[in-house]
Design a protein around this motif. Structure first.
Motif, PDB file in Angstrom:
ATOM      1  N   ASN A 121      -3.994   8.533   1.505  1.00 61.37           N
ATOM      2  CA  ASN A 121      -4.220   7.767   0.283  1.00 61.37           C
ATOM      3  C   ASN A 121      -4.873   8.610  -0.810  1.00 61.37           C
ATOM      4  O   ASN A 121      -4.772   8.279  -2.001  1.00 61.37           O
ATOM      5  CB  ASN A 121      -5.096   6.549   0.596  1.00 61.37           C
ATOM      6  CG  ASN A 121      -5.070   5.515  -0.498  1.00 61.37           C
ATOM      7  OD1 ASN A 121      -4.010   5.155  -1.013  1.00 61.37           O
ATOM      8  ND2 ASN A 121      -6.238   5.026  -0.884  1.00 61.37           N
TER       9      ASN A 121
ATOM     10  N   ASP B  71       3.127   5.446  -2.533  1.00 57.79           N
ATOM     11  CA  ASP B  71       3.568   4.354  -1.667  1.00 57.79           C
ATOM     12  C   ASP B  71       3.281   4.746  -0.223  1.00 57.79           C
ATOM     13  O   ASP B  71       3.866   5.706   0.292  1.00 57.79           O
ATOM     14  CB  ASP B  71       5.065   4.095  -1.867  1.00 57.79           C
ATOM     15  CG  ASP B  71       5.541   2.843  -1.141  1.00 57.79           C
ATOM     16  OD1 ASP B  71       4.692   2.128  -0.579  1.00 57.79           O
ATOM     17  OD2 ASP B  71       6.759   2.578  -1.153  1.00 57.79           O
TER      18      ASP B  71
ATOM     19  N   LYS C  57      -5.903  -2.097   5.330  1.00 56.59           N
ATOM     20  CA  LYS C  57      -5.730  -2.300   3.894  1.00 56.59           C
ATOM     21  C   LYS C  57      -6.830  -1.607   3.101  1.00 56.59           C
ATOM     22  O   LYS C  57      -6.576  -0.971   2.076  1.00 56.59           O
ATOM     23  CB  LYS C  57      -5.697  -3.793   3.558  1.00 56.59           C
ATOM     24  CG  LYS C  57      -5.461  -4.036   2.066  1.00 56.59           C
ATOM     25  CD  LYS C  57      -5.308  -5.482   1.716  1.00 56.59           C
ATOM     26  CE  LYS C  57      -5.026  -5.609   0.215  1.00 56.59           C
ATOM     27  NZ  LYS C  57      -4.849  -7.007  -0.207  1.00 56.59           N
TER      28      LYS C  57
ATOM     29  N   LYS D 268      -0.623   0.001   1.855  1.00 51.47           N
ATOM     30  CA  LYS D 268      -0.150  -0.900   0.814  1.00 51.47           C
ATOM     31  C   LYS D 268       0.752  -2.015   1.349  1.00 51.47           C
ATOM     32  O   LYS D 268       0.739  -3.123   0.841  1.00 51.47           O
ATOM     33  CB  LYS D 268       0.583  -0.106  -0.268  1.00 51.47           C
ATOM     34  CG  LYS D 268      -0.355   0.839  -1.051  1.00 51.47           C
ATOM     35  CD  LYS D 268       0.405   1.614  -2.104  1.00 51.47           C
ATOM     36  CE  LYS D 268      -0.556   2.382  -3.013  1.00 51.47           C
ATOM     37  NZ  LYS D 268      -1.396   3.341  -2.293  1.00 51.47           N
ATOM     38  N   ARG D 269       1.548  -1.690   2.361  1.00 50.20           N
ATOM     39  CA  ARG D 269       2.467  -2.703   2.859  1.00 50.20           C
ATOM     40  C   ARG D 269       2.893  -2.374   4.288  1.00 50.20           C
ATOM     41  O   ARG D 269       2.607  -1.289   4.790  1.00 50.20           O
ATOM     42  CB  ARG D 269       3.687  -2.847   1.949  1.00 50.20           C
ATOM     43  CG  ARG D 269       4.429  -1.569   1.708  1.00 50.20           C
ATOM     44  CD  ARG D 269       5.403  -1.694   0.535  1.00 50.20           C
ATOM     45  NE  ARG D 269       6.179  -0.481   0.377  1.00 50.20           N
ATOM     46  CZ  ARG D 269       7.261  -0.191   1.077  1.00 50.20           C
ATOM     47  NH1 ARG D 269       7.706  -1.043   1.989  1.00 50.20           N
ATOM     48  NH2 ARG D 269       7.924   0.920   0.885  1.00 50.20           N
TER      49      ARG D 269
ATOM     50  N   MET E  90      -0.330  -8.256   1.407  1.00 50.02           N
ATOM     51  CA  MET E  90       0.255  -6.925   1.556  1.00 50.02           C
ATOM     52  C   MET E  90       1.754  -6.980   1.265  1.00 50.02           C
ATOM     53  O   MET E  90       2.589  -6.644   2.098  1.00 50.02           O
ATOM     54  CB  MET E  90      -0.024  -6.382   2.955  1.00 50.02           C
ATOM     55  CG  MET E  90      -1.499  -6.214   3.231  1.00 50.02           C
ATOM     56  SD  MET E  90      -1.852  -5.582   4.894  1.00 50.02           S
ATOM     57  CE  MET E  90      -1.475  -3.840   4.665  1.00 50.02           C
TER      58      MET E  90
END
Length: 326
Positions: free
Chosen positions: A83, A90, A108, A113-114, A151
Motif C-alpha cells: 500500500n 489498486d 482493510k 481495497k477490495r 469493500m
C-alpha cells in the motif's frame, strides 16, 4: 509497459503461498500435497521490493492469491508494504473466505481495497463435496463482512461445472439482484493434471447467459472497478451485476494485461506459459534493483500471444493451479 503484442501490462498477480485450507477437486489433490518449505518461498520484504520494482515498469494493480493467501503469516504486513508503494493504485485479494471475516477489519485498515471470494455453490453438502472440507457458512459470513466494511466492489467467482452446480446459475444471479454483489461465472478450465476435469463438464459462458437471460433480461454494464476479462451485465432492479469469464469458448488473450509471480519467486507471463523467470535466485545472487527491473521487462517482452488451454494442461507443465496462483 507494452508487450510484444501491443498489450499494456499493468497488473501483477502474486501467489503469496502454495498452502490452502481447502482441497478443491479442480485445484488440488486430496492427499500427498508437498508444500514449499519456509526457505523456498519469498519473504514479505522480498515481495515488497519486487512490487516496488514492478511499479517502475508500469504495474499499477496488484492482487494477492494463493493457495489461500490468508493462511500466509503476517499477510496484513505485506498489504501495508504494498500500500505504500508509489504508483500502485489498486490492491485486492482473492480468497476462499474461510479466514476472512475475522481478519477483515485489519485487512482493510492495512490498505486492502477490495476482495474476490471463490464460492462455487450455495448448498452446504455440495460445498463440502467440491472443497473436501470447510463450512459454507464461513464464506457467507465473509461476504457479508466485506459488504459491511464497504469493500466495493465485492465479487464472487463461481466456476460452473456441468452436472455439479449448473442448476444453481439462477440462484447465484438472484444474489446480484438482492445484494450489491458482482457474480462472475467462470468456465471450467483444465488446470493441472487432476482427473476431475473433462470437457463434457465445461459449460460455456454463452450457455450460462442463456439460462439467466431466459428469466432475467441482461443489459451490458460498464464502470466496474477491476473488470479484467469479465463481461458484465445488469439485471433490471438488481443491486449488483453478473459477469462472464470465458477462457475456453472465447479467450480474452488480446486484452490480457497481467503477469504472475509464484510464491517461490517465479515470474510467468501467462497461467499456461511453461517458461518462468527465477526472481528468487536473482535475489539470492545479490541482484540490484536494475537487474530485477530487467527481469520484469524480459517477462513482459516474452509474454505469449495467447494460451493453449483448449489443448489441455500438458505433461510438461508440472505445476498445478495452487502452485501458480489463482
Amino acid at each position: 509497459m507494452v508487450d510484444s503484442y501491443g498489450r499494456d501490462i499493468n497488473y501483477l498477480r502474486i501467489s503469496v503461498t502454495d498452502r490452502c485450507n481447502l482441497r478443491c477437486r479442480y485445484c488440488m489433490p486430496e492427499e500427498g500435497v508437498k508444500n514449499l518449505g519456509h526457505g523456498q518461498i519469498l519473504s514479505l520484504e522480498d515481495f515488497a521490493r519486487l512490487v516496488r520494482i514492478a511499479g517502475r515498469v508500469g504495474i499499477k494493480k496488484v492482487r494477492l492469491t494463493g493457495g489461500e493467501p490468508l493462511v500466509r503469516k503476517n499477510v496484513v504486513k505485506l498489504i501495508e508494504y504494498i500500500n505504500m508503494v508509489p504508483g500502485i493504485d489498486d490492491l485486492a485479494i482473492t480468497t476462499n473466505g474461510i479466514l476472512f471475516a475475522d481478519q477483515a477489519e485489519e485487512l482493510k485498515k492495512a490498505g486492502l481495497k477490495r476482495v474476490n471470494f471463490s464460492m462455487d455453490t450455495l448448498e452446504d453438502s455440495k460445498f463440502r463435496y467440491i472443497t473436501r472440507r470447510g463450512q459454507l457458512e464461513e464464506v457467507k459470513r465473509a461476504v457479508a463482512r466485506a459488504l459491511d466494511l464497504d469493500m466495493h466492489p465485492v465479487k464472487i467467482n463461481t466456476v460452473i461445472i456441468r452436472g455439479f452446480n449448473d442448476d444453481e446459475v439462477l440462484d447465484f444471479a438472484r444474489l446480484a439482484i438482492r445484494y450489491p454483489l458482482h457474480i462472475r461465472f467462470i468456465e471450467f478450465m483444465p488446470v493441472g493434471d487432476l482427473l476431475f476435469w473433462n470437457k463434457e463438464r465445461m459449460m460455456s459462458s454463452g450457455e450460462i447467459m442463456d439460462v439467466i437471460g431466459g428469466t432475467y433480461p441482461l443489459y451490458p454494464e460498464k464502470g466496474i472497478i477491476g473488470n479484467g476479462p469479465a463481461k458484465y451485465y445488469h439485471i433490471d432492479g438488481g443491486a449488483g451485476s453478473v459477469g462472464f469469464i470465458s477462457p475456453m469458448s472465447n479467450h480474452f488473450c488480446a486484452e490480457c494485461n497481467r503477469i504472475r509471480m509464484t510464491a517461490d519467486g517465479k515470474l510467468r507471463g501467462c497461467l499456461y506459459d511453461k517458461k518462468e523467470i527465477d526472481l528468487k535466485q536473482a535475489l539470492a545472487n545479490g541482484a540490484t534493483d536494475e537487474d530485477l527491473q530487467q527481469l520484469f521487462l524480459k517477462a513482459i517482452a516474452r509474454k505469449p500471444a495467447r494460451h493453449n488451454m483448449n489443448q489441455g494442461w500438458g505433461a510438461q507443465n508440472r505445476r498445478k493451479m495452487y502452485q501458480i496462483g489463482g
